[in-house]
Design an enzyme around this catalytic site. Structure first.
Site, PDB file in Angstrom:
ATOM      1  CB  CYS A 273      -0.874   0.034   1.244  1.00  0.00           C
ATOM      2  SG  CYS A 273      -1.792  -1.453   1.521  1.00  0.00           S
TER       3      CYS A 273
ATOM      4  NE  ARG B 246       4.727   1.453  -1.059  1.00  0.00           N
ATOM      5  CZ  ARG B 246       5.515   1.518   0.001  1.00  0.00           C
ATOM      6  NH1 ARG B 246       6.628   2.190  -0.079  1.00  0.00           N
ATOM      7  NH2 ARG B 246       5.199   0.928   1.126  1.00  0.00           N
TER       8      ARG B 246
ATOM      9  CD1 TRP C 160      -0.410  -5.651  -3.553  1.00  0.00           C
ATOM     10  CD2 TRP C 160      -0.362  -6.575  -1.517  1.00  0.00           C
ATOM     11  NE1 TRP C 160       0.081  -6.926  -3.671  1.00  0.00           N
ATOM     12  CE2 TRP C 160       0.120  -7.515  -2.448  1.00  0.00           C
ATOM     13  CE3 TRP C 160      -0.414  -6.935  -0.173  1.00  0.00           C
ATOM     14  CZ2 TRP C 160       0.543  -8.780  -2.069  1.00  0.00           C
ATOM     15  CZ3 TRP C 160       0.007  -8.200   0.200  1.00  0.00           C
ATOM     16  CH2 TRP C 160       0.481  -9.103  -0.750  1.00  0.00           C
TER      17      TRP C 160
ATOM     18  CG  ASN D 280       0.643   1.969   3.688  1.00  0.00           C
ATOM     19  OD1 ASN D 280      -0.454   2.100   3.192  1.00  0.00           O
ATOM     20  ND2 ASN D 280       1.754   2.459   3.159  1.00  0.00           N
ATOM     21  N   GLY D 281      -0.112  -1.522   6.449  1.00  0.00           N
ATOM     22  CA  GLY D 281       0.262  -2.444   7.519  1.00  0.00           C
ATOM     23  C   GLY D 281      -0.916  -3.314   7.916  1.00  0.00           C
TER      24      GLY D 281
ATOM     25  CD  GLU E  41      17.028 -12.534  -9.120  1.00  0.00           C
ATOM     26  OE1 GLU E  41      16.584 -13.106  -8.112  1.00  0.00           O
ATOM     27  OE2 GLU E  41      16.565 -11.468  -9.557  1.00  0.00           O
TER      28      GLU E  41
ATOM     29  CE  LYS F 199      13.620 -10.704 -11.005  1.00  0.00           C
ATOM     30  NZ  LYS F 199      14.268 -10.157  -9.854  1.00  0.00           N
TER      31      LYS F 199
ATOM     32  CD  GLU G  38       9.847 -10.859  -9.566  1.00  0.00           C
ATOM     33  OE1 GLU G  38      11.065 -10.678  -9.621  1.00  0.00           O
ATOM     34  OE2 GLU G  38       9.145 -10.418  -8.647  1.00  0.00           O
TER      35      GLU G  38
ATOM     36  CG  HIS H 159      20.164 -35.787  -6.429  1.00  0.00           C
ATOM     37  ND1 HIS H 159      20.556 -37.046  -6.022  1.00  0.00           N
ATOM     38  CD2 HIS H 159      21.305 -35.103  -6.677  1.00  0.00           C
ATOM     39  CE1 HIS H 159      21.877 -37.103  -6.019  1.00  0.00           C
ATOM     40  NE2 HIS H 159      22.351 -35.936  -6.409  1.00  0.00           N
TER      41      HIS H 159
ATOM     42  CE  LYS I 219      11.421  -2.424  -6.372  1.00  0.00           C
ATOM     43  NZ  LYS I 219      12.147  -3.457  -7.148  1.00  0.00           N
TER      44      LYS I 219
HETATM   45  O1  M6R Z   1      13.282  -5.017  -0.602  1.00  0.00           O
HETATM   46  P1  M6R Z   1      13.856  -6.379  -0.430  1.00  0.00           P
HETATM   47  O2  M6R Z   1      15.102  -6.597  -1.212  1.00  0.00           O
HETATM   48  O3  M6R Z   1      14.037  -6.768   0.997  1.00  0.00           O
HETATM   49  O4  M6R Z   1      12.746  -7.341  -1.026  1.00  0.00           O
HETATM   50  C1  M6R Z   1      12.829  -8.727  -0.937  1.00  0.00           C
HETATM   51  C2  M6R Z   1      11.930  -9.377  -1.955  1.00  0.00           C
HETATM   52  O5  M6R Z   1      10.589  -9.048  -1.709  1.00  0.00           O
HETATM   53  C3  M6R Z   1      12.280  -8.938  -3.372  1.00  0.00           C
HETATM   54  O6  M6R Z   1      13.616  -9.180  -3.660  1.00  0.00           O
HETATM   55  C4  M6R Z   1      11.411  -9.689  -4.403  1.00  0.00           C
HETATM   56  O7  M6R Z   1      11.723 -11.034  -4.392  1.00  0.00           O
HETATM   57  C5  M6R Z   1      11.625  -9.052  -5.767  1.00  0.00           C
HETATM   58  N1  M6R Z   1      10.421  -8.475  -6.250  1.00  0.00           N
HETATM   59  C6  M6R Z   1      12.041 -10.019  -6.803  1.00  0.00           C
HETATM   60  O8  M6R Z   1      12.263  -9.397  -8.020  1.00  0.00           O
END
Ligand code: M6R
Length: 608
Positions: A2, A27, A74, A98-99, A482, A486, A489, A505, A603
């Protein structure tokens, strides 16, 4: 997650609030709204979906007034809908939040028993009722908010507007970020700096348990307990231009292309090539402390976790210090064993990730010294740590982390080399050679970026794949994880990353002619073993995309090859990551997904 913005000033603010919210779109959100005091009452406009829907609504039904609050939601409690969108109004009070209010169930039961009627499924509405009830008892807005806060458990950043007090907004925070800024006769507050960069770069970060009363005369900061707070403003280094798309189709693509500069900025002033040392003050660990460390514990989530994994490889290899890497979300709920002599490194792009922040606090509670590797100046993790090593990647707007990831890798390399020198695990000659190569990495990344068009063509072949595997060994293993993260997501293609040695395995069972397998094959000591994995995939008809330093490597085995510049094996992840990011980007773009704001994701993950 949010986003919040609040404005008290001389200008009509409905559009200004929406413009601020637009800077927080990255975000992640599913509905939005504003509440503006028009001088006699509070007028609310809310809409499910994108900000453009709210904009249309406000265009159709304009709101006048110079004091207001805005929010992008959100969903946590209750589905995304207009009735659950913020601001929430109870009686004379409007609130954005927020929260998560953890004791919302018991509070709601109590308030309902007292005759309060709720119109949403949210936990936030409780705050509006509590403040309204306190004002009904005769308290002024700030005292009513203080009174309500005493009842709340959980995380919150709130902004509150009251019908009876047309010139004031009260904000408060606990475990959710909030900044206050004073600019041109106006006072603003926001959950995130980009929302107010158009107005000023001087901000006041609120700490947990603090609140502020915003009027045109300024911002009065105090604790919820009522003690006055004096805070000097922090100047934000980021500019508005950095937070714009700059001609690229998406922020993510722009940010992928910004990586060479992000790495240059992260290394600048921290490397002393002649002596083969790093600047200890900049790294955030004195040589004495580095020498005394018995073990390093790296804590992070998501992409930052992959950077932390890479950090572990390098710390063991270059500094010969035992290192473990932990998912922050698991660490915080275990009973972790932290010993005297442990150095904890919390890695986070946003510096606000709730799990990483809580894990950091848990580590501190056990007496550990904590270094934060973060990108956002003044963020909660930066403030909670004993030392900070900032990655200078600039604002990252795309939800998918790209430039912040490679900047984290560069930061990890600096920490490992610094500790290696301090602990005499690295000679000056070797450190000089490594650092000399590290500063050349940005140029090599530029060459890797030249593969963009070829990767786009490969993406065409892969766009209809339902699954993909990513394989790497050693420092390339976190790159494989990673790469898979990527792809899934932003393109919603199911993808998994594995250490090459794990294929036999289990995952090998998935391989057939429909399965693309992305293999990381830089020139390093594990290349031969990785080539065996490639053979295994080919023997099952899997289709191989090889990322190599030499076009001949795996040439007869791979269906697609991407050649990137060679570097020291320790630094290859900074370069081999680039084609994987481009691949995800182009697959997602060709599939037509919302690249910068993938569904269901945020984000900054400020809730558990
Ligand atoms: O802000 P942070 O690096 O702590 O966030 C951690 C994850 O939420 C963040 O890396 C998330 O996995 C990314 N959106 C991936 O691209």
């Amino acid at each position: 997650m949010c986003g919040i913005i609040a404005y008290v000033g001389p200008r009509p603010c409905a559009q200004l609030l929406i413009d601020g919210l637009r800077k927080l779109e990255y975000r992640g959100y599913d509905s939005a709204g504003v509440a503006v005091h028009d001088g006699s009452s509070i007028v609310v406009r809310r809409a499910a979906g994108k900000l453009s829907t709210l904009q249309d609504l406000v265009d159709r039904e304009p709101v006048a007034g110079t004091v207001g609050i805005g929010h992008t939601r959100w969903a946590t409690h209750g589905p995304p809908s207009e009735r659950n969108a913020h601001p929430h109004v109870a009686g004379r009070v409007a609130v954005v939040h927020n929260g998560i209010i953890e004791n919302h169930v018991e509070l709601k039961q109590r308030l309902e028993a007292q005759g309060r009627v709720f119109t949403s499924d949210t936990d936030t509405e409780i705050v509006a009722h509590l403040v309204d009830m306190a004002m009904a008892r005769g308290l002024v807005l700030v005292e009513a908010v203080r009174d309500a806060l005493r009842e709340l458990r959980g995380a919150y950043a709130i902004a509150v507007l009251a019908k009876d007090d047309p010139e004031t907004i009260v904000v408060a925070k606990y475990a959710s970020p909030l900044v206050v800024a004073i600019a041109d006769g106006a006072v603003l507050a926001a959950s995130d700096v980009p929302a107010i960069l158009a107005h000023t770069r001087e901000v006041l970060f609120l700490e947990d348990g603090e609140m502020a009363t915003l009027t045109r005369a300024g911002a009065k900061l105090e604790t919820v307990a009522g003690e006055a707070v004096e805070r000097a403003p922090t100047t934000i280094r980021w500019s508005l231009v950095q937070a714009e798309r700059g001609g690229f189709k998406h922020f993510m693509l722009k940010e992928i292309h910004e990586q060479p500069r992000a790495i240059e900025d992260t290394l600048r002033g921290r490397v002393q090539l002649e002596s083969g040392t790093c600047n200890a003050d900049e790294i955030g660990i004195s040589e004495q402390d580095a020498n005394a460390v018995q073990r390093v514990v790296l804590l992070a989530c998501g992409t930052s976790f992959h950077a932390a994994m890479y950090g572990r490889y390098l710390l063991e290899q270059l500094a010969r210090v035992p290192a473990v890497v932990e998912l922050a979300s698991e660490f915080r709920y275990r009973e972790p064993v932290i010993a005297k002599g442990d150095l904890v490194i919390a890695v986070s792009q946003s510096g606000e990730t709730a799990d990483t922040l809580a894990a950091l606090k848990e580590a501190k509670r056990h007496g550990a010294r904590v270094l934060a590797v973060v990108n956002v100046q003044g963020s909660a993790i930066a403030r909670a740590a004993d030392g900070v090593l900032y990655t200078h990647a600039g604002p990252e707007i795309g939800v998918a982390s790209t430039k912040c990831f490679t900047a984290q890798l560069a930061a990890m390399a600096l920490v490992a080399i610094h500790m290696g020198r301090a602990r005499n695990a690295l000679t000056a000659e070797r450190a000089t050679a490594l650092l000399g190569e590290l500063v050349k990495v940005p140029e090599k990344m530029r060459h890797a970026l030249e593969q963009d068009a070829s990767v786009q063509l490969i993406a065409r072949d892969l766009v209809s794949s339902q699954n993909a595997l990513f394989l790497g060994r050693g420092v390339s293993c976190p790159v494989a994880l990673e790469g898979a993260l990527k792809l899934k997501e932003i393109s919603y293609v199911h993808a998994e990353g594995y250490a090459g040695g794990e294929m036999k395995h289990g995952p090998l069972a998935l391989v057939d002619r429909t399965m693309p397998v992305v293999c990381l094959l830089p020139d390093d000591p594990s290349l031969e073993k990785m080539l065996s994995n490639v053979q295994e995939v080919r023997a099952r008809d899997g289709r191989v995309l090889a990322v190599v330093n030499d076009a001949h490597t795996a040439a007869s085995l791979a269906q697609w090859t991407i050649t990137v510049p060679r570097t020291e094996p320790e630094f290859s992840p900074l370069i081999t990551t680039i084609p994987l990011q481009l691949l995800s980007y182009h697959v997602a773009d060709q599939r037509g997904t919302d690249v910068d704001q993938p569904r269901n994701l945020a984000k900054t993950v400020t809730v558990e």
